[in-house]
Design a protein around this motif. Structure first.
Motif, PDB file in Angstrom:
ATOM      1  N   VAL A   4       0.858  -1.183   0.000  1.00 12.22           N
ATOM      2  CA  VAL A   4       0.000   0.000   0.000  1.00 12.22           C
ATOM      3  C   VAL A   4       0.894   1.233   0.000  1.00 12.22           C
ATOM      4  O   VAL A   4       2.103   1.147   0.271  1.00 12.22           O
ATOM      5  CB  VAL A   4      -0.933   0.026   1.228  1.00 12.22           C
ATOM      6  CG1 VAL A   4      -1.916  -1.139   1.188  1.00 12.22           C
ATOM      7  CG2 VAL A   4      -0.126   0.007   2.525  1.00 12.22           C
ATOM      8  N   LEU A   5       0.319   2.382  -0.276  1.00 12.02           N
ATOM      9  CA  LEU A   5       1.061   3.636  -0.174  1.00 12.02           C
ATOM     10  C   LEU A   5       1.382   3.910   1.291  1.00 12.02           C
ATOM     11  O   LEU A   5       0.659   3.485   2.199  1.00 12.02           O
ATOM     12  CB  LEU A   5       0.238   4.777  -0.763  1.00 12.02           C
ATOM     13  CG  LEU A   5      -0.064   4.686  -2.267  1.00 12.02           C
ATOM     14  CD1 LEU A   5      -0.994   5.815  -2.694  1.00 12.02           C
ATOM     15  CD2 LEU A   5       1.221   4.706  -3.090  1.00 12.02           C
ATOM     16  N   ILE A  25      -4.548   1.039   5.699  1.00  9.52           N
ATOM     17  CA  ILE A  25      -4.660  -0.423   5.663  1.00  9.52           C
ATOM     18  C   ILE A  25      -3.495  -1.056   6.416  1.00  9.52           C
ATOM     19  O   ILE A  25      -2.329  -0.840   6.089  1.00  9.52           O
ATOM     20  CB  ILE A  25      -4.705  -0.926   4.208  1.00  9.52           C
ATOM     21  CG1 ILE A  25      -5.967  -0.425   3.510  1.00  9.52           C
ATOM     22  CG2 ILE A  25      -4.645  -2.454   4.158  1.00  9.52           C
ATOM     23  CD1 ILE A  25      -6.031  -0.741   2.028  1.00  9.52           C
ATOM     24  N   ARG A  26      -3.841  -1.861   7.427  1.00  4.90           N
ATOM     25  CA  ARG A  26      -2.835  -2.553   8.231  1.00  4.90           C
ATOM     26  C   ARG A  26      -3.113  -4.042   8.352  1.00  4.90           C
ATOM     27  O   ARG A  26      -2.200  -4.862   8.366  1.00  4.90           O
ATOM     28  CB  ARG A  26      -2.791  -1.947   9.652  1.00  4.90           C
ATOM     29  CG  ARG A  26      -2.389  -0.486   9.702  1.00  4.90           C
ATOM     30  CD  ARG A  26      -0.911  -0.310   9.546  1.00  4.90           C
ATOM     31  NE  ARG A  26      -0.524   1.110   9.489  1.00  4.90           N
ATOM     32  CZ  ARG A  26       0.722   1.538   9.376  1.00  4.90           C
ATOM     33  NH1 ARG A  26       1.706   0.665   9.338  1.00  4.90           N
ATOM     34  NH2 ARG A  26       0.996   2.834   9.315  1.00  4.90           N
ATOM     35  N   GLY A  27      -4.398  -4.398   8.493  1.00  4.80           N
ATOM     36  CA  GLY A  27      -4.770  -5.780   8.725  1.00  4.80           C
ATOM     37  C   GLY A  27      -5.891  -6.233   7.806  1.00  4.80           C
ATOM     38  O   GLY A  27      -6.398  -5.458   6.981  1.00  4.80           O
ATOM     39  N   ASP A  66      -6.202   0.041  -4.120  1.00 12.16           N
ATOM     40  CA  ASP A  66      -5.801   0.309  -2.742  1.00 12.16           C
ATOM     41  C   ASP A  66      -4.593  -0.523  -2.319  1.00 12.16           C
ATOM     42  O   ASP A  66      -3.818  -0.108  -1.456  1.00 12.16           O
ATOM     43  CB  ASP A  66      -6.970   0.007  -1.799  1.00 12.16           C
ATOM     44  CG  ASP A  66      -8.197   0.826  -2.146  1.00 12.16           C
ATOM     45  OD1 ASP A  66      -8.188   2.042  -1.900  1.00 12.16           O
ATOM     46  OD2 ASP A  66      -9.174   0.245  -2.695  1.00 12.16           O
ATOM     47  N   VAL A  67      -4.461  -1.712  -2.913  1.00 14.16           N
ATOM     48  CA  VAL A  67      -3.368  -2.625  -2.599  1.00 14.16           C
ATOM     49  C   VAL A  67      -2.809  -3.161  -3.906  1.00 14.16           C
ATOM     50  O   VAL A  67      -3.566  -3.481  -4.828  1.00 14.16           O
ATOM     51  CB  VAL A  67      -3.844  -3.800  -1.711  1.00 14.16           C
ATOM     52  CG1 VAL A  67      -2.672  -4.725  -1.373  1.00 14.16           C
ATOM     53  CG2 VAL A  67      -4.500  -3.289  -0.443  1.00 14.16           C
ATOM     54  N   ARG A 103       4.684   0.537   1.399  1.00 17.28           N
ATOM     55  CA  ARG A 103       5.063  -0.352   2.498  1.00 17.28           C
ATOM     56  C   ARG A 103       4.305  -1.672   2.374  1.00 17.28           C
ATOM     57  O   ARG A 103       3.256  -1.762   1.719  1.00 17.28           O
ATOM     58  CB  ARG A 103       4.789   0.298   3.846  1.00 17.28           C
ATOM     59  CG  ARG A 103       3.342   0.601   4.113  1.00 17.28           C
ATOM     60  CD  ARG A 103       3.112   1.068   5.552  1.00 17.28           C
ATOM     61  NE  ARG A 103       1.754   1.564   5.722  1.00 17.28           N
ATOM     62  CZ  ARG A 103       0.696   0.777   5.916  1.00 17.28           C
ATOM     63  NH1 ARG A 103       0.849  -0.541   5.964  1.00 17.28           N
ATOM     64  NH2 ARG A 103      -0.503   1.301   6.056  1.00 17.28           N
ATOM     65  N   THR A 104       4.839  -2.683   3.038  1.00 22.02           N
ATOM     66  CA  THR A 104       4.267  -4.023   2.986  1.00 22.02           C
ATOM     67  C   THR A 104       3.146  -4.185   4.007  1.00 22.02           C
ATOM     68  O   THR A 104       3.279  -3.766   5.163  1.00 22.02           O
ATOM     69  CB  THR A 104       5.351  -5.077   3.311  1.00 22.02           C
ATOM     70  OG1 THR A 104       6.505  -4.803   2.527  1.00 22.02           O
ATOM     71  CG2 THR A 104       4.850  -6.474   3.029  1.00 22.02           C
ATOM     72  N   VAL A 105       2.057  -4.802   3.589  1.00 17.27           N
ATOM     73  CA  VAL A 105       1.007  -5.228   4.516  1.00 17.27           C
ATOM     74  C   VAL A 105       1.315  -6.649   4.985  1.00 17.27           C
ATOM     75  O   VAL A 105       1.324  -6.948   6.164  1.00 17.27           O
ATOM     76  CB  VAL A 105      -0.385  -5.164   3.860  1.00 17.27           C
ATOM     77  CG1 VAL A 105      -1.465  -5.647   4.826  1.00 17.27           C
ATOM     78  CG2 VAL A 105      -0.693  -3.741   3.411  1.00 17.27           C
ATOM     79  N   PHE A 106       1.595  -7.545   4.022  1.00 19.38           N
ATOM     80  CA  PHE A 106       2.051  -8.904   4.335  1.00 19.38           C
ATOM     81  C   PHE A 106       2.645  -9.501   3.074  1.00 19.38           C
ATOM     82  O   PHE A 106       2.509  -8.945   1.979  1.00 19.38           O
ATOM     83  CB  PHE A 106       0.903  -9.774   4.875  1.00 19.38           C
ATOM     84  CG  PHE A 106      -0.040 -10.301   3.815  1.00 19.38           C
ATOM     85  CD1 PHE A 106       0.074 -11.612   3.344  1.00 19.38           C
ATOM     86  CD2 PHE A 106      -1.042  -9.498   3.286  1.00 19.38           C
ATOM     87  CE1 PHE A 106      -0.789 -12.098   2.376  1.00 19.38           C
ATOM     88  CE2 PHE A 106      -1.908  -9.981   2.310  1.00 19.38           C
ATOM     89  CZ  PHE A 106      -1.780 -11.295   1.856  1.00 19.38           C
TER      90      PHE A 106
END
Length: 342
Positions: free
Chosen positions: A125-126, A131-133, A192-193, A211-214
């Protein structure tokens, strides 16, 4: 590009055409007993496939590759193989399970990509995104190279493990995008992702601001994710050619694993330049590994069992559960023979 036809109708047409192709081919090669020495295949823009690397390294011997165009997603690639438009194709193992479940007589013969600590698919994501989880993805759009394959399967597995119900997972919208356009679509906030893998991911990360979410590696650990397939009738008619191909791909995997990264990158850039398709070599500068877990691309039950479980659990596979060992073979791979090596 992915087909706009319904997947069910396209698959039915594919299997019907396969029956005609098989009947015609068996009446020619089988009668004369002459094995083909030319393999039609689809490539990828700005990247080098393992068979292309194997050919450049001289591992294919007198077997030649015939490039017939490029493809953006694995399901389309193996469907082309099933219909006889190409001789081999590669896809996410879950997509192979689904195609075989639709009675397409294809068999996986060697792993060709996967995820490890160096090479993986990440969900990005930007920097300013909330968005985190898993729950943050409800109602959001996730861009990926193709639908119904690796990226979507891993996404839905992550969402399910995060406690989302089937109805909530259904509100997360996968969007098919060409890999080379996915980063741009994220930065333009059209999605968004972004699902980014391999050299495309590394280039996007180097550009900053995301950055990475997972990642699939964090979720599942190291694993081989996709395999090359041939039609069963092709395997029967051309066992020596397939053996040469599979063993050559295995040798290319091990060559790349053993070389300094700079040596591999230089070789990949030289291959792209020499083939003269007017491509940018920037992507391969970020190459790190193939991600293949087993030596020489040998396939194991785990690499299919994981996705059979997911497909059954999601309701996409009906009836009798296939056995992983029925979906692949290592009999053409010298790396699977004690002392055979890769």
């Amino acid at each position: 590009m992915p087909s706009t036809r319904s997947p069910r109708r396209a698959l039915t047409a594919a299997v019907a055409l396969l029956a005609l192709t098989t009947a015609t081919a068996c009446g020619t090669d089988a009668a004369g007993g002459v094995q083909t020495k030319e393999l039609r295949y689809q490539g990828s823009v700005g990247q080098v496939t393992l068979p292309e690397l194997a050919a450049d390294l001289g591992y294919l011997g007198d077997v030649k590759l015939d490039w017939i165009g490029n493809v953006t997603g694995g399901p389309a690639d193996i469907q082309a193989t099933a219909t006889g438009q190409s001789d081999f194709g590669g896809a996410f193992n879950g997509a192979i399970v689904k195609l075989q479940a639709a009675d397409a007589p294809i068999t996986a013969v060697v792993s060709y990509y996967g995820s490890d600590a160096q090479t993986f698919q990440g969900y990005y994501v930007l920097d300013g995104s909330p968005i985190r989880g898993p729950r943050d993805l409800i109602g959001k759009r996730v861009g990926m190279n193709t639908l119904g394959a690796h990226a979507e399967a891993v996404l839905r597995t992550w969402l399910a493990r995060g406690g989302l119900t089937a109805a909530e997972i259904g509100k997360v919208e996968p969007v098919a995008l060409p890999p080379v356009n996915t980063e741009q679509s994220l930065r333009a906030r059209q999605i968004d992702v972004a699902v980014l893998g391999g050299v495309i991911r590394d280039k996007a990360v180097a550009n900053g601001g995301i950055r990475t979410v997972f990642t699939d590696y964090e979720l599942l650990g190291p694993f081989s994710a996709g395999s090359y397939v041939f039609r069963d009738d092709f395997l029967t008619r051309n066992p020596d050619t397939v053996r040469t191909f599979v063993t050559a791909v295995g040798k290319a995997i091990e060559w790349a694993r053993a070389q300094p990264r700079e040596t591999v990158v230089a070789r990949l850039k030289a291959i792209i330049t020499a083939r003269g398709r007017n491509e940018d070599t920037t992507l391969v500068e970020y190459w790190k590994s193939s991600g293949v877990a087993e030596p020489g691309g040998v396939i194991t039950d785990r690499e299919f069992a994981t996705w059979i479980d997911w497909l059954v659990g999601s309701g996409e596979l009906k009836g009798e559960r296939p056995k992983p060992s029925d979906l692949y073979t290592n009999r053409f791979n010298a790396a699977a023979t004690p002392g055979g090596g890769a």
